[in-house]
Design a protein around this motif. Structure first.
Motif, short mmCIF file in Angstrom:
data_model
loop_
_atom_site.label_atom_id
_atom_site.label_comp_id
_atom_site.label_asym_id
_atom_site.label_seq_id
_atom_site.Cartn_x
_atom_site.Cartn_y
_atom_site.Cartn_z
N ASN A 199 1.29 2.74 -4.23
CA ASN A 199 1.84 1.69 -5.09
C ASN A 199 1.40 1.82 -6.55
O ASN A 199 2.05 1.26 -7.43
CB ASN A 199 1.44 0.31 -4.56
N HIS A 200 0.31 2.56 -6.80
CA HIS A 200 -0.25 2.59 -8.15
C HIS A 200 -0.21 3.95 -8.82
O HIS A 200 -0.56 4.04 -9.99
CB HIS A 200 -1.69 2.08 -8.13
N THR A 201 0.21 5.00 -8.13
CA THR A 201 0.21 6.32 -8.74
C THR A 201 1.63 6.75 -9.10
O THR A 201 2.60 6.27 -8.52
CB THR A 201 -0.43 7.37 -7.81
N THR A 202 1.72 7.65 -10.09
CA THR A 202 3.01 8.23 -10.46
C THR A 202 3.01 9.75 -10.31
O THR A 202 4.02 10.39 -10.59
CB THR A 202 3.38 7.86 -11.90
N ASP A 203 1.89 10.31 -9.88
CA ASP A 203 1.77 11.76 -9.69
C ASP A 203 2.57 12.19 -8.46
O ASP A 203 2.26 11.78 -7.34
CB ASP A 203 0.29 12.14 -9.53
N LYS A 204 3.60 13.01 -8.69
CA LYS A 204 4.50 13.38 -7.59
C LYS A 204 3.79 14.11 -6.45
O LYS A 204 4.09 13.87 -5.29
CB LYS A 204 5.65 14.25 -8.11
N SER A 205 2.85 14.99 -6.76
CA SER A 205 2.18 15.73 -5.69
C SER A 205 1.37 14.79 -4.80
O SER A 205 1.35 14.93 -3.57
CB SER A 205 1.29 16.84 -6.26
N VAL A 206 0.73 13.80 -5.39
CA VAL A 206 -0.04 12.81 -4.62
C VAL A 206 0.93 11.96 -3.79
O VAL A 206 0.67 11.68 -2.61
CB VAL A 206 -0.89 11.92 -5.55
N ILE A 207 2.05 11.56 -4.38
CA ILE A 207 3.03 10.74 -3.66
C ILE A 207 3.55 11.49 -2.44
O ILE A 207 3.58 10.94 -1.33
CB ILE A 207 4.19 10.34 -4.60
N PHE A 208 3.93 12.76 -2.61
CA PHE A 208 4.45 13.53 -1.49
C PHE A 208 3.39 13.72 -0.41
O PHE A 208 3.68 13.63 0.79
CB PHE A 208 4.98 14.88 -1.96
N GLN A 209 2.15 13.97 -0.81
CA GLN A 209 1.08 14.16 0.17
C GLN A 209 0.84 12.88 0.96
O GLN A 209 0.75 12.90 2.19
CB GLN A 209 -0.21 14.59 -0.54
N LYS A 210 0.74 11.75 0.27
CA LYS A 210 0.47 10.48 0.95
C LYS A 210 1.66 10.05 1.81
O LYS A 210 1.48 9.43 2.85
CB LYS A 210 0.11 9.38 -0.05
N MET A 211 2.87 10.37 1.39
CA MET A 211 4.04 10.06 2.21
C MET A 211 4.01 10.87 3.50
O MET A 211 4.36 10.37 4.57
CB MET A 211 5.33 10.31 1.44
N ARG A 212 3.59 12.14 3.41
CA ARG A 212 3.45 12.95 4.63
C ARG A 212 2.39 12.36 5.55
O ARG A 212 2.57 12.29 6.75
CB ARG A 212 3.09 14.39 4.27
N GLU A 213 1.28 11.93 4.96
CA GLU A 213 0.16 11.43 5.75
C GLU A 213 0.44 10.06 6.38
O GLU A 213 -0.20 9.70 7.36
CB GLU A 213 -1.10 11.35 4.89
N THR A 214 1.36 9.31 5.82
CA THR A 214 1.67 7.97 6.36
C THR A 214 2.99 7.96 7.13
O THR A 214 3.51 6.89 7.44
CB THR A 214 1.71 6.93 5.23
N PHE A 215 3.53 9.11 7.46
CA PHE A 215 4.82 9.20 8.14
C PHE A 215 4.84 8.42 9.46
O PHE A 215 5.76 7.65 9.73
CB PHE A 215 5.18 10.67 8.40
N GLN A 216 3.83 8.60 10.27
CA GLN A 216 3.79 7.95 11.58
C GLN A 216 3.77 6.42 11.42
O GLN A 216 4.45 5.71 12.16
CB GLN A 216 2.57 8.43 12.36
N HIS A 217 3.03 5.93 10.47
CA HIS A 217 2.97 4.48 10.22
C HIS A 217 4.34 3.97 9.77
O HIS A 217 4.80 2.92 10.22
CB HIS A 217 1.91 4.16 9.17
N ARG A 218 5.00 4.72 8.86
CA ARG A 218 6.34 4.31 8.41
C ARG A 218 7.33 4.29 9.56
O ARG A 218 8.17 3.40 9.64
CB ARG A 218 6.85 5.26 7.32
N GLN A 219 7.23 5.26 10.47
CA GLN A 219 8.15 5.29 11.61
C GLN A 219 7.97 4.05 12.48
O GLN A 219 8.94 3.48 12.97
CB GLN A 219 7.93 6.55 12.44
N LYS A 220 6.72 3.63 12.66
CA LYS A 220 6.47 2.40 13.43
C LYS A 220 7.11 1.20 12.73
O LYS A 220 7.69 0.33 13.38
CB LYS A 220 4.97 2.16 13.61
N LEU A 221 6.99 1.15 11.40
CA LEU A 221 7.58 0.05 10.65
C LEU A 221 9.11 0.07 10.74
O LEU A 221 9.74 -0.98 10.91
CB LEU A 221 7.16 0.10 9.18
N VAL A 222 9.69 1.24 10.63
CA VAL A 222 11.15 1.36 10.65
C VAL A 222 11.70 0.96 12.02
O VAL A 222 12.74 0.31 12.12
CB VAL A 222 11.58 2.79 10.29
#
Length: 104
Positions: A59-82
């Motif tokens: 929610n607070h970063t704009t660095d694309k590499s960090v965003i992509f890494q954290k999105m990969r790491e939180t994939f399972q959690h997002r799937q549960k939410l979806v």
């Protein structure tokens, strides 16, 4: 162009009704959709406090590499939410980077 599109839609619809769509066409009714189970690589997934930390950082970063890494790491959690009808409505407010980061 609109004449061609209308003709093409009518032809495809007619072929579907007759059952004359070739088996290798994209219209053959492949299983898919939001409830389809797809193979995924779940290595390095975050859970608990680490997942909440990653979501906060997203929610607070704009660095694309960090965003992509954290999105990969939180994939399972997002799937549960979806897949949860109650919380899937809030997925874009929980992960706002989907709205402003190209390539997600």
């Amino acid at each position: 162009n609109t004449g061609y599109i209308a003709w093409r839609l009518k032809t495809v619809h007619r072929k579907i009704r007759r059952g004359s769509v070739p088996p290798d066409s994209p219209l053959d009714g492949l299983p898919g959709g939001p409830k389809c189970q797809r193979p995924t690589n779940l290595e390095g997934q975050l859970d608990g406090d680490a997942c909440r930390e990653a979501m906060s950082l997203l929610n607070h970063t704009t660095d694309k590499s960090v965003i992509f890494q954290k999105m990969r790491e939180t994939f399972q959690h997002r799937q549960k939410l979806v897949k949860d009808p109650g919380s899937s409505v809030h997925i874009l407010s929980t992960f706002p980077r989907f709205l402003d980061t190209k390539g997600l």
